[in-house]
Design an enzyme around this catalytic site. Structure first.
Site, PDB file in Angstrom:
ATOM      1  N   HIS A  58       0.847  -1.198   0.000  1.00  0.00           N
ATOM      2  CA  HIS A  58       0.000   0.000   0.000  1.00  0.00           C
ATOM      3  C   HIS A  58       0.879   1.243   0.000  1.00  0.00           C
ATOM      4  O   HIS A  58       2.076   1.202   0.283  1.00  0.00           O
ATOM      5  CB  HIS A  58      -0.970   0.009   1.194  1.00  0.00           C
ATOM      6  CG  HIS A  58      -0.348   0.267   2.534  1.00  0.00           C
ATOM      7  ND1 HIS A  58       0.103   1.518   2.926  1.00  0.00           N
ATOM      8  CD2 HIS A  58      -0.115  -0.559   3.588  1.00  0.00           C
ATOM      9  CE1 HIS A  58       0.585   1.449   4.155  1.00  0.00           C
ATOM     10  NE2 HIS A  58       0.470   0.190   4.581  1.00  0.00           N
ATOM     11  N   CYS A  59       0.278   2.349  -0.378  1.00  0.00           N
ATOM     12  CA  CYS A  59       0.938   3.653  -0.274  1.00  0.00           C
ATOM     13  C   CYS A  59      -0.012   4.544   0.522  1.00  0.00           C
ATOM     14  O   CYS A  59      -0.257   4.266   1.696  1.00  0.00           O
ATOM     15  CB  CYS A  59       1.282   4.219  -1.653  1.00  0.00           C
ATOM     16  SG  CYS A  59      -0.049   4.166  -2.871  1.00  0.00           S
ATOM     17  N   SER A  60      -0.568   5.564  -0.086  1.00  0.00           N
ATOM     18  CA  SER A  60      -1.568   6.368   0.617  1.00  0.00           C
ATOM     19  C   SER A  60      -2.964   5.834   0.326  1.00  0.00           C
ATOM     20  O   SER A  60      -3.593   5.206   1.156  1.00  0.00           O
ATOM     21  CB  SER A  60      -1.433   7.843   0.215  1.00  0.00           C
ATOM     22  OG  SER A  60      -0.203   8.372   0.667  1.00  0.00           O
ATOM     23  N   THR A  88       1.120   1.893  -5.426  1.00  0.00           N
ATOM     24  CA  THR A  88       0.697   0.514  -5.214  1.00  0.00           C
ATOM     25  C   THR A  88       0.474  -0.198  -6.540  1.00  0.00           C
ATOM     26  O   THR A  88       0.881  -1.353  -6.721  1.00  0.00           O
ATOM     27  CB  THR A  88      -0.579   0.473  -4.371  1.00  0.00           C
ATOM     28  OG1 THR A  88      -0.320   1.092  -3.104  1.00  0.00           O
ATOM     29  CG2 THR A  88      -1.063  -0.950  -4.149  1.00  0.00           C
TER      30      THR A  88
END
Length: 795
Positions: A414-416, A422
């Site tokens: 995941h990222c934000s 992602t």
């Protein structure tokens, strides 16, 4: 035609790379068309008679125009008025007019057709009628989610591999940006999913995207958790992730292990599955050090939870400071005290704003391509940092692929929000792992699955509806002053040196692109383009309470914007998908026999991302496309490629997979030291961008901005910036809680005494430039710097 102030202009000069040709410019609702007839040539058969050449046409679709500058004739200059276009396919065009009024009318017409449409439904894709060879092809049928899950071994009719297909989101009410069908652990009920979704940003909870066919290990993806400064947790989210990491409990490592890559390539080149301990001690490269660190960090002395021996990984693609900034506004990253069955790795991949500025620096280096044949400044290209970013993304994908294939472990990415970095990491790691995705049809399925159905915001990131900020006028005489370019970030107006270059080359003699065929685009042929925006029903009021809670203010603003004329928000644009294609090109170039498609396929796909001739990339997610009826009203971009398959097939492709034969292994890994400029996509020759660098460049500039943090170690830096478990924190890891356990600004005593790291691991961290061992005490930042980092990530 109400937007067209002038439909035809004769005696227009087109200038490119210092060459010019005279012809007629036509303006239609969807294209600029420049027509010219090449001069007579001597007939080669008899050497005496003259041969009349056929008229040629250059078609430029309006959406592919990135910037447009009208330069009016200056009273003190004898140079004509001109319009300079910078296109998204990195072609640069200059049209010169003898009549200033006609130049203004053309400029106004281009602006109206490019950034004043206001709705996606006015794009060319909704009126385009295909011709042969794509007329009888239906590319919409190529991707079927159930068929792809069945290929991976997940189906109601197949033996249970620990996964099932949930219909919880079949009407997109659960998560408006997720696909309708979600692959989740069989042990988890839809009721648990419903609660777990509330703990993830935009209800993008961890779901499956890839299941390895050999060891049954998975790649899952999600958005960031809603940890916040209070250290919020979700038992359902923890239960879901534990179930994901436990799905391979009945799987054993392959009985016939294959070794690490036995070819001439380094360990990041290619390999097949091998036991965890099979790591060469004589190769102190980032991959080996990363694997050792993850293995040792996961092997703590605390209570054993199933899955820890696999070194299951949570990958947070963001720089650690960005994750900390998100925590301050109610978001953040997993508190590993609650996920003791996993290790978390921070990758330090920069956000969309950094990537956009990096590409802008390349554009600034190439922007005089319409008026000068001179090659780009190699030093300026290197300082853009573009290759550093591509290398970092590939490094992250390599880490994930190695964890799944070599360490027999599960990975959550995941990222934000889970739709930019992602998508890059998820898709690239699957390219490395699965030979199917390296075929033409398989790559199309990969793009449909990990980019389109999982909700990469193509509308926002690509800016199909353009922006008035990308249009400017020079030398406009208003009150005795010139108008200024509103695009401060994208150098659209030329400097004094640029004007001098233009003036020098506008009078150059020569013919434009003599080998050009009818209806060609500059960098490549047969192209058409049109703008793009968010769907009118983009955020219809259909969200569940969980979705509304997670989306918050952003969702309300987006819903309100749908009721007005849509425009491009410049700060939301970024070359995210371009970077994915660039990274794919690197893999293709390094492994020329392992991909069924060729370089031109990637280049044309990038072109048609912006062409808006097809409906595939319109809108931001699967729900919006379904509600807009894209499949019924437009054609698929895959029609174009499948109808011309022979043009995009790699003649060197060898499709047979055999882990016991060097060069035919299932696993392909990138070599970061061989990352190069994709010169073809920038319309340049290879020697212009990948030749020997200037002798006066520093080593860090030659390496695209990388600097050896620990001196001349000979080891390229790793994208891995930190590791964290419940008991250890290595590298630049932000604190997740203080002494009180409910905030990020405590005394840091929670992590006191937990860190037990061997000297070998510490040395490995130093070799990677990650610094020494850190406990989980507070790493304070000045309020001004923290505020700046927060602003950058939240924009």
């Amino acid at each position: 035609m109400e937007r067209t102030r002038i439909a035809r202009v004769d005696d227009v000069k087109l200038v490119r790379r210092g060459e010019q040709v005279e012809g007629t410019l036509h303006l239609t609702p969807h294209h600029l068309i420049f027509c010219h007839t090449p001069p007579l040539t001597i007939n080669e058969s008899d050497g005496n008679s003259l041969h009349r050449n056929k008229p040629r046409e250059l078609w430029i679709t309006y959406p592919i125009i990135q910037t447009c500058t009208l330069r009016l004739a200056h009273p003190a200059s004898h140079h004509p008025s001109s319009i300079r276009l910078r296109c998204r396919d990195f072609s640069f065009v200059c049209f010169c007019f003898s009549d200033e009024k006609k130049a203004r009318d053309v400029y106004d017409s281009i602006k109206a057709w490019t950034c004043k449409l206001g709705r996606i439904e006015k794009l060319y894709a909704f009126t385009y009628q295909p011709q042969a060879p794509e007329k009888d092809i239906n590319g919409w049928n190529l991707y079927d989610a159930r068929k792809e899950w069945k290929r991976q071994g997940i189906s109601e009719k197949l033996s249970d591999k620990g996964w099932r297909i949930s219909k919880l989101n079949s009407d997109y009410r659960f998560s408006s940006t997720y696909p309708a069908l979600l692959a989740v652990p069989s042990a988890i009920s839809d009721n648990t999913l419903n609660y777990a979704g509330r703990y993830r940003s935009r209800v993008r909870l961890p779901v499956l995207t890839y299941l390895h066919p050999v060891n049954n290990c998975s790649i899952t993806r999600s958005s960031q958790p809603l940890v916040g400064v209070r250290g919020n947790r979700s038992i359902q989210d923890e239960k879901l992730l534990l179930a994901i990491f436990s799905t391979s409990h009945s799987s054993q490592p392959p009985q016939t292990p294959s070794s690490r890559p036995r070819s001439r390539q380094s360990p990041r080149s290619s390999s097949s599955g091998s036991p965890t301990q099979d790591v060469s001690p004589n190769l102190p490269d980032p991959e080996t050090l990363e694997d050792q660190m993850i293995s040792k960090t996961a092997s703590d002395d605390g209570p054993k939870v199933y899955g820890a021996q696999q070194h299951n990984l949570i990958v947070d693609a963001r720089p650690t400071v960005n994750a900390l900034a998100m925590q301050a506004v109610g978001l953040g990253s997993e508190n590993m005290d609650n996920y003791r069955f996993a290790t978390k790795a921070y990758l330090g991949i920069d956000n969309i704003h950094v990537m956009r500025e990096s590409l802008n620096k390349i554009i600034d280096t190439l922007k005089e391509s319409d008026v000068t044949p001179m090659p780009p400044n190699r030093e300026a290209l290197a300082k853009s940092g573009w290759l550093k970013h591509i290398t970092g993304i590939l490094d992250g994908a390599s880490l994930i692929a190695r964890q799944v294939a070599l360490q027999h472990s599960h990975v959550l990415i995941h990222c934000s929000d889970g739709w930019d970095r992602t998508s890059q990491l998820s898709a690239l790691s699957q390219l490395c792992l699965d030979p199917y995705y390296r075929t033409l049809d398989g790559f199309i399925v990969l793009v449909e699955k990990d980019w389109l159905s999982f909700g990469h915001m193509f509308n926002h990131r690509s800016g199909f509806l353009s922006s008035e900020k990308w249009f400017s006028i020079e030398n406009e005489r208003v009150g005795g002053s010139e108008s200024h370019n509103p695009r401060a970030g994208l150098s659209n107006s030329s400097s004094g040196a640029g004007h001098a270059l233009e003036n020098a080359f506008l009078s150059a003699k020569g013919f434009f692109n003599k080998d050009n065929s009818s209806r060609e685009s500059f960098v490549d042929s047969d192209g058409e383009l049109q703008p793009y925006d968010q769907s009118p029903s983009s955020n219809a009021n259909r969200k569940s309470p969980a979705s509304a809670t997670a989306t918050g203010k952003a969702g309300k603003e987006a819903a309100a914007s749908d009721k007005t004329t849509a425009t491009t928000k410049v700060k939301e644009t970024s070359p995210v998908f371009h970077q994915f294609l660039d990274a794919t090109y690197q893999l293709l170039h390094q492994n020329p026999t392992r991909f069924e498609f060729n370089e031109r396929f990637l280049r044309r796909l990038l072109y048609h991302l912006y062409s808006c001739q097809y409906g595939t990339f319109l809108y931001n997610n699967e729900r919006e496309r379904v509600e807009a009826g894209v499949q019924q009203k437009t054609r698929s971009v895959w029609d174009y490629f499948l109808g011309r398959r022979e043009q995009f097939v790699n003649p060197r492709y060898e499709g047979r997979v055999d882990d016991n034969v060097r060069g035919r292994e299932r696993l392909v890994l990138p070599k970061g030291e061989e990352v190069r400029w994709w010169s073809e996509v920038f319309g340049r020759e290879d020697r212009e961008m990948n030749g020997l660098p200037p002798t006066n460049m520093s080593p860090s500039d030659r390496n695209g901005g990388y600097q050896d943090m620990e001196g001349a170690t000979g080891i390229p830096p790793s994208v891995l910036t930190g590791l964290e478990t419940a008991n250890q924190a290595v590298g630049a890891v932000p604190p997740l809680k203080g002494a009180s356990g409910n905030g990020i600004m405590g005394s840091g005593e929670a992590g006191h005494g937990k860190t037990k790291m061997s000297s070998q691991l510490a040395a490995g961290m130093k070799g990677l430039g990650l610094g020494g061992v850190k406990d989980r005490s507070v790493r304070t930042k000045s309020p001004s710097r923290l505020e700046k980092e927060l602003e950058v990530e939240m924009q």
